[in-house]
Design a protein around this motif. Sequence first.
Motif, PDB file in Angstrom:
ATOM      1  N   ARG A 454     -11.553  -1.619 -34.533  1.00 36.93           N
ATOM      2  CA  ARG A 454      -9.871  -2.199 -34.320  1.00 36.93           C
ATOM      3  C   ARG A 454     -10.477  -3.943 -34.343  1.00 36.93           C
ATOM      4  NH1 ARG A 454     -11.705  -1.191 -29.345  1.00 36.93           N
ATOM      5  NH2 ARG A 454     -12.319  -3.236 -27.948  1.00 36.93           N
ATOM      6  N   HIS A 455     -11.849  -4.550 -35.008  1.00 39.95           N
ATOM      7  CA  HIS A 455     -12.123  -5.852 -35.023  1.00 39.95           C
ATOM      8  C   HIS A 455     -12.251  -6.151 -36.604  1.00 39.95           C
ATOM      9  CE1 HIS A 455     -14.739  -5.665 -31.307  1.00 39.95           C
ATOM     10  NE2 HIS A 455     -13.312  -5.686 -30.783  1.00 39.95           N
ATOM     11  N   ARG A 456     -12.041  -5.016 -36.978  1.00 38.70           N
ATOM     12  CA  ARG A 456     -12.237  -5.491 -38.569  1.00 38.70           C
ATOM     13  C   ARG A 456     -10.990  -5.683 -39.063  1.00 38.70           C
ATOM     14  NH1 ARG A 456     -15.243  -1.455 -39.937  1.00 38.70           N
ATOM     15  NH2 ARG A 456     -17.030  -2.645 -40.167  1.00 38.70           N
ATOM     16  N   GLU A 457      -9.930  -4.827 -38.684  1.00 37.88           N
ATOM     17  CA  GLU A 457      -8.666  -5.042 -38.519  1.00 37.88           C
ATOM     18  C   GLU A 457      -7.621  -5.987 -38.515  1.00 37.88           C
ATOM     19  OE1 GLU A 457      -7.289  -1.319 -36.636  1.00 37.88           O
ATOM     20  OE2 GLU A 457      -8.401   0.245 -38.341  1.00 37.88           O
ATOM     21  N   LEU A 458      -8.466  -6.272 -37.027  1.00 41.31           N
ATOM     22  CA  LEU A 458      -7.406  -7.568 -36.646  1.00 41.31           C
ATOM     23  C   LEU A 458      -7.933  -8.962 -37.637  1.00 41.31           C
ATOM     24  CD1 LEU A 458      -7.073  -9.152 -35.410  1.00 41.31           C
ATOM     25  CD2 LEU A 458      -8.970  -9.862 -33.511  1.00 41.31           C
ATOM     26  N   GLY A 459      -9.802  -8.989 -37.944  1.00 41.49           N
ATOM     27  CA  GLY A 459      -9.755  -9.913 -38.386  1.00 41.49           C
ATOM     28  C   GLY A 459      -9.331  -9.734 -40.726  1.00 41.49           C
ATOM     29  N   GLU A 460      -8.794  -8.180 -40.954  1.00 42.62           N
ATOM     30  CA  GLU A 460      -8.356  -8.818 -42.355  1.00 42.62           C
ATOM     31  C   GLU A 460      -6.284  -8.993 -42.080  1.00 42.62           C
ATOM     32  OE1 GLU A 460      -8.804  -4.775 -43.236  1.00 42.62           O
ATOM     33  OE2 GLU A 460     -11.064  -4.911 -43.686  1.00 42.62           O
ATOM     34  N   ARG A 461      -6.050  -8.526 -40.580  1.00 42.78           N
ATOM     35  CA  ARG A 461      -4.788  -8.844 -40.826  1.00 42.78           C
ATOM     36  C   ARG A 461      -4.524 -11.086 -40.521  1.00 42.78           C
ATOM     37  NH1 ARG A 461      -3.928  -6.102 -36.987  1.00 42.78           N
ATOM     38  NH2 ARG A 461      -3.952  -7.166 -35.471  1.00 42.78           N
ATOM     39  N   LEU A 462      -5.622 -11.552 -39.909  1.00 36.80           N
ATOM     40  CA  LEU A 462      -5.237 -12.415 -40.019  1.00 36.80           C
ATOM     41  C   LEU A 462      -5.700 -13.290 -40.863  1.00 36.80           C
ATOM     42  CD1 LEU A 462      -7.630 -13.357 -36.193  1.00 36.80           C
ATOM     43  CD2 LEU A 462      -5.066 -12.967 -36.701  1.00 36.80           C
ATOM     44  N   LEU A 463      -7.189 -12.910 -41.916  1.00 36.60           N
ATOM     45  CA  LEU A 463      -7.095 -13.755 -43.428  1.00 36.60           C
ATOM     46  C   LEU A 463      -5.754 -13.442 -44.294  1.00 36.60           C
ATOM     47  CD1 LEU A 463     -10.848 -12.959 -43.706  1.00 36.60           C
ATOM     48  CD2 LEU A 463      -9.911 -14.655 -43.333  1.00 36.60           C
ATOM     49  N   GLN A 464      -5.255 -12.059 -44.126  1.00 36.51           N
ATOM     50  CA  GLN A 464      -3.913 -12.116 -44.694  1.00 36.51           C
ATOM     51  C   GLN A 464      -2.952 -13.112 -44.605  1.00 36.51           C
ATOM     52  OE1 GLN A 464      -3.414  -9.280 -47.113  1.00 36.51           O
ATOM     53  NE2 GLN A 464      -1.522 -10.930 -47.431  1.00 36.51           N
ATOM     54  N   ASN A 465      -2.456 -13.537 -42.956  1.00 35.56           N
ATOM     55  CA  ASN A 465      -1.989 -13.910 -42.615  1.00 35.56           C
ATOM     56  C   ASN A 465      -1.840 -15.328 -43.465  1.00 35.56           C
ATOM     57  OD1 ASN A 465      -0.423 -12.034 -41.301  1.00 35.56           O
ATOM     58  ND2 ASN A 465      -1.757 -12.959 -39.207  1.00 35.56           N
ATOM     59  N   LEU A 466      -3.740 -16.037 -43.324  1.00 29.26           N
ATOM     60  CA  LEU A 466      -4.008 -17.420 -44.342  1.00 29.26           C
ATOM     61  C   LEU A 466      -3.459 -16.953 -45.612  1.00 29.26           C
ATOM     62  CD1 LEU A 466      -7.255 -17.818 -41.864  1.00 29.26           C
ATOM     63  CD2 LEU A 466      -5.082 -19.118 -42.079  1.00 29.26           C
ATOM     64  N   THR A 467      -3.693 -15.676 -46.081  1.00 29.49           N
ATOM     65  CA  THR A 467      -3.274 -15.793 -47.385  1.00 29.49           C
ATOM     66  C   THR A 467      -1.666 -16.054 -47.860  1.00 29.49           C
ATOM     67  OG1 THR A 467      -5.990 -14.205 -47.969  1.00 29.49           O
ATOM     68  CG2 THR A 467      -3.319 -14.012 -49.372  1.00 29.49           C
ATOM     69  N   VAL A 468      -1.228 -15.822 -47.398  1.00 27.10           N
ATOM     70  CA  VAL A 468       0.109 -15.878 -46.918  1.00 27.10           C
ATOM     71  C   VAL A 468       0.505 -17.359 -47.174  1.00 27.10           C
ATOM     72  CG1 VAL A 468       2.541 -15.758 -45.552  1.00 27.10           C
ATOM     73  CG2 VAL A 468       1.339 -13.754 -45.849  1.00 27.10           C
TER      74      VAL A 468
END
Length: 772
Positions: A454-468
Amino acid sequence: MKTDSIQNRTARALGNLAMEPESCGDIHCAGAVPLLVESLTACQDSQCLQSVVRALRNLADSPQHRLALAQQGAVRPLAELLATAPDAALTSALVRALLELSRGCSRACAEQLSLGGGLGPLVSLASHPKRVVREGTILILANLCAQGLIRPALGNAGGVEVLVDELRQRRGPNGASPASQQPLVRAVCLLCREAINRARLRDAGGLDLLIGLLRDPRASAWHPRIVAALVGFLYDTGALGRLQALGLVPLLAGQLCGEAGEEEEEGREAASWDFPEERTPERAQAGSFRSLRSWLVSEGYAAGPDDISRDWSPEQCPPPEPVEPASPVLTPTSLRAPRTQRTPGRSPAAAIEEPWGREGPALLLLSRFSQAPDPSGALVTGPALYGLLTYVTGAPGPPSPRALRILSRLTCNPACLEAFVRSYGAALLRAWLVLGVAPDDWPAPRARPTLHSRHRELGERLLQNLTVQAESPFGVGALTHLLLSGSPEDRVACALTLPFICRKPSLWRRLLLEQGGLRLLLAALTRPAPHPLFLFFAADSLSCLQDLVSPTMSPAVPQAVPMDLDSPSPCLYEPLLGPAPVPPPDLHFLLDSGLQLPAQRAASATASPFFRALLSGSFAEAQMDLVPLRGLSPGAAWPILHHLHGCRGCGAALGPVPPAGQPLLGSEAEEALEAAGRFLLPGLEEELEEAVGRIHLGPQGGPESVGEVFRLGRPRLAAHCARWTLGPEQCPRKRGLALVGLVEAAGEEAGPLTEALLAVVMGIELGARVPA
């Protein structure tokens, strides 16, 4: 008997007897309290009144006896006397008695003291010249704060300013011990529960005082109480601005990292008087919830009592996530008790669990700060992100959804994009959440819980937000401005962050390749690190960029000269070493050690231009049978003799290479490499470099070997070191440690390292054949 002298002696005797616990209980049982209270109102003699007051004080030796005295009306006449005390001795006696009666202040005590008009005189006595009276009065005011019903009146009488000033003095350079500050800290925190007192406390400088307490490690036991008190200012925009300016956000983040315990529980009577309890006959049994339920049923809003779960009770639900500043002020009592939070439009049975532990108040305040139009200055900083990520990854169970919403809100806010770049926040999110390397784990790992998916999924989701955000028109402009016009530190941070948050080839190619971002990052590797994890971030960033440049390219390096140790090539020099060499040697090389090595003149002369000129030219050695080779040890000369006689891949090149973990500088391998260059044997140089890479950068080698290999100063080995460091098969920690070793080995000469890393990232080959 109404005679003053007899009453005086009687009260004095009862006061003396009350000093023994058993006698004190007997006096209460005998019904003496009402008679003593009557004497307070009937007697006019100061000496007699002092004796009666002393007796009542001694009878207040336990919580039960103090409550009994208050319920029998002993407090109100004392308060009335305080306003009209004829002399200093009686005043001192009254203060001492009220101090005892107000310990663990009961509701009856607070009501009687207020009805007796004692608040004004107490506030006035707080500046009394006599220290005993002054300190006793201040403690009485602090005790009264435990009752919510009296705190508004206490504030109107000036009690807020008195308590704040006294706490400030006790915290000064010549102040009192922390133990003497404790009741005042508790009182000031309780005063934050009413809006009128919060305004007075803010005007009196109380916010600065509370922030000073949060900064003081000696006051760590009070920190949970202080943070819960500051929640009262949740919708006070002015106070929030002041708290942010004073540095509240990093202190709240520190609370998420610390081991502070829960806030000390207060009784229901300490709840905010902004929301007084409903006075109904059933209040003692079920409180305001039961009366609310009865009203809903009687008005037809509910079919029956069973239709309304206790989860609907305001006392049982934490406050909703703040949305508009106009919402009503929330009280600390309503912030701590609940365990569930109802979602609008859903039945009570479907209520969502909302964890509310010691981190609840801090997260609520951080959430409020994160809703500002531009929260980057306070929340997108190293300390704030460190606190949030420490809590998210270190919580024993699922972390509070509020913490996840804060991180999501920040990464989705365009105003925070530049702050995430400048503070290396995006790199930190990837390292901590996706790769599982926290700042405390670098460079030496610590025993930590395993990285949850869940930490990895959270990190990838937050980085995706920054990518947007980064790939939006606003983000492209912001990143371009940072890279081209920012400070040197900002430009490096931007170049490092781009591979994490940018997936558009047109954007990252323009910024990193065409406009020099990559070279800027590589040039910064040998400068002082702007972040403790800078080299770890840089290694990860270069690896990500390598994947972006050539996502389909095989990570394997070009094929090397085969050097399979299990099936080496035939050795052509070994027949010269036996007792009956075939063909017999016609030449011997003499080493400095006196060792003579056999050789064939013709084979040696054709191996390189150096030996051709030496052995078949006009030099004297062309006529000698014993030719000296200076500056060579036997171990370094061994692969040279093999190479001169045509050996390729027979394993002789492995001989001078020390085992992995041993230094290469000053070894026979370095000597052999230098000699191969001196004797113009490029094939041998390549073979020796391959042997070094096989031993020191193979399965037995590690990150510490990369720097050792790089120190040899060979371009092909430098490229091999860079390829090993950025290889996709390396774990992130080894990659970072290898880059640290490369930077240390490069020293001030950053050129070779920069070119090697640049070639690997861009997929450009340096040299002919590189070890596999």
